[in-house]
Scaffold this active site. Sequence first.
Site, PDB file in Angstrom:
ATOM      1  N   GLU A 197      -4.365   0.089  -8.089  1.00  0.00           N
ATOM      2  CA  GLU A 197      -3.169   0.961  -8.507  1.00  0.00           C
ATOM      3  C   GLU A 197      -2.390   0.152  -9.098  1.00  0.00           C
ATOM      4  O   GLU A 197      -1.866  -0.752  -8.620  1.00  0.00           O
ATOM      5  CB  GLU A 197      -2.777   1.663  -7.342  1.00  0.00           C
ATOM      6  CG  GLU A 197      -3.871   2.776  -6.678  1.00  0.00           C
ATOM      7  CD  GLU A 197      -2.933   3.401  -5.396  1.00  0.00           C
ATOM      8  OE1 GLU A 197      -3.286   4.743  -5.461  1.00  0.00           O
ATOM      9  OE2 GLU A 197      -2.499   2.652  -4.557  1.00  0.00           O
ATOM     10  N   ASN A 243      -3.143   6.390  -0.829  1.00  0.00           N
ATOM     11  CA  ASN A 243      -2.566   6.760   0.472  1.00  0.00           C
ATOM     12  C   ASN A 243      -1.755   7.990   0.697  1.00  0.00           C
ATOM     13  O   ASN A 243      -1.304   8.433   1.746  1.00  0.00           O
ATOM     14  CB  ASN A 243      -1.680   5.602   0.833  1.00  0.00           C
ATOM     15  CG  ASN A 243      -2.683   4.340   1.371  1.00  0.00           C
ATOM     16  OD1 ASN A 243      -3.693   4.529   2.017  1.00  0.00           O
ATOM     17  ND2 ASN A 243      -2.531   3.270   1.007  1.00  0.00           N
ATOM     18  N   SER A 299       0.648  -1.192  -0.067  1.00  0.00           N
ATOM     19  CA  SER A 299       0.092  -0.189  -0.018  1.00  0.00           C
ATOM     20  C   SER A 299       0.772   1.303  -0.146  1.00  0.00           C
ATOM     21  O   SER A 299       0.265   2.349  -0.203  1.00  0.00           O
ATOM     22  CB  SER A 299      -0.870   0.040   1.137  1.00  0.00           C
ATOM     23  OG  SER A 299      -0.379  -0.069   2.491  1.00  0.00           O
TER      24      SER A 299
END
Length: 421
Positions: A189, A227, A140
Amino acid sequence: MTVMTAQSGTPLDHVLLQHPGDVPVAVIGAGAMGSGIAQVAAQAGHPVVLVDAQPDAADRAVERLGATLDRLVAKGRLEAAQARDVLGRVRPHTASDMSTVPAVALVVEAVVEHLDVKRAIFRQLESAQPATTVLATNTSSLSIDAMVQEAHTGHDAASYGGTSPALARPGQVLGLHFFNPPPLMRLVEVISGSATDGQVLDAAGELMRRWGKTPVRCTSTPGFIVNRVARPFYGEAQRMVEEGIADPATLDLALRRAGFRMGPFELTDLIGQDVNLAVGESVWRQTGEDPRYAPTDWQRALVREGRLGRKTGRGVFTYAEDGSATDAAPDEQLAQRLVGGPVHQDPVARTLAMLVNEGVDLVHRAEATAEDVDTAMRLGTNYPKGPFEWLEELGAGTVRSVLTELDAHYPGGRYRRSEAL
């Protein structure tokens, strides 16, 4: 097999784009994310090897997948025969040594967010898998480049005499960041390292579309799109609580009224304060401790005290057994007064200006397109609009004015404006 890439319109031949039955996939890590990714791949028609180092972990994950598919059948979302076929495509495999993983076309690594662990896994896989195998990480926030480069320190380096060698085929490595839960969340992503082959990126993006996902492209910038751009949504609210401007429930209410599905405090309690803080710390360290991304002592204290959110029964709020918060009553009048008041006390103005600034800066650095940033934030975080949609609505002048006022009130660099504004 020849297909046309959605973005470039150029012919593309790639092993990932053959018939799904001929494209075996391995998923490393049988936790919630890995199991969910395995389900998505199997439902798309791929034979899947679900791998975990812990004895019986992969077997238990396959059993849980069977129960999940049974529920889908009961709800009428899947035929019983389809469920049997999907489950039959997933094979559990226990291995601490990744060289025992059968040969596949694509590996998706979904283990703990620890760079050394991921490096060790990739090196074992590369040494044993065919030269055409694509290696993807579901990280992430960790750097794709750091995973493929030589490492001189770290836990996995000890087995190499103090140095962990660089991968021989960095062009085959990329990020495929799914969102939780993978079977339900549409966004993926697709993250390029500096050496990732362009054809691999195109093929991976097309594969995600075939899996029913919406891919967005991003370079390996800290936190990628979601993020990184989302950090102010949490950080501004936490700072306002630290300053005593308002309590968490009131700030949550103000932001829900602005169109956000959940406020930052109820959302971080759902995610897990420890998980949210870990991502924030990672982005902050990877950006050289840029004050824009500095985690708050307030959130660190929550984690230190074990107040991790719903999973522990207490985080920002306290939770009953049914998951409802028992102490989250907002001051509705205060929430109304704050919005439109002094900028430093307005949670909506502060949050939107910072989200726009982050999105604009990401595109300014050529790390993603404006369209992909907006898509990522709408699908990955359920924001009502993307940063560029807000920019068009608010106007660059308003965003500049808010950031200038905040920078004057809180000097130190957190509120510096993107050059592109």
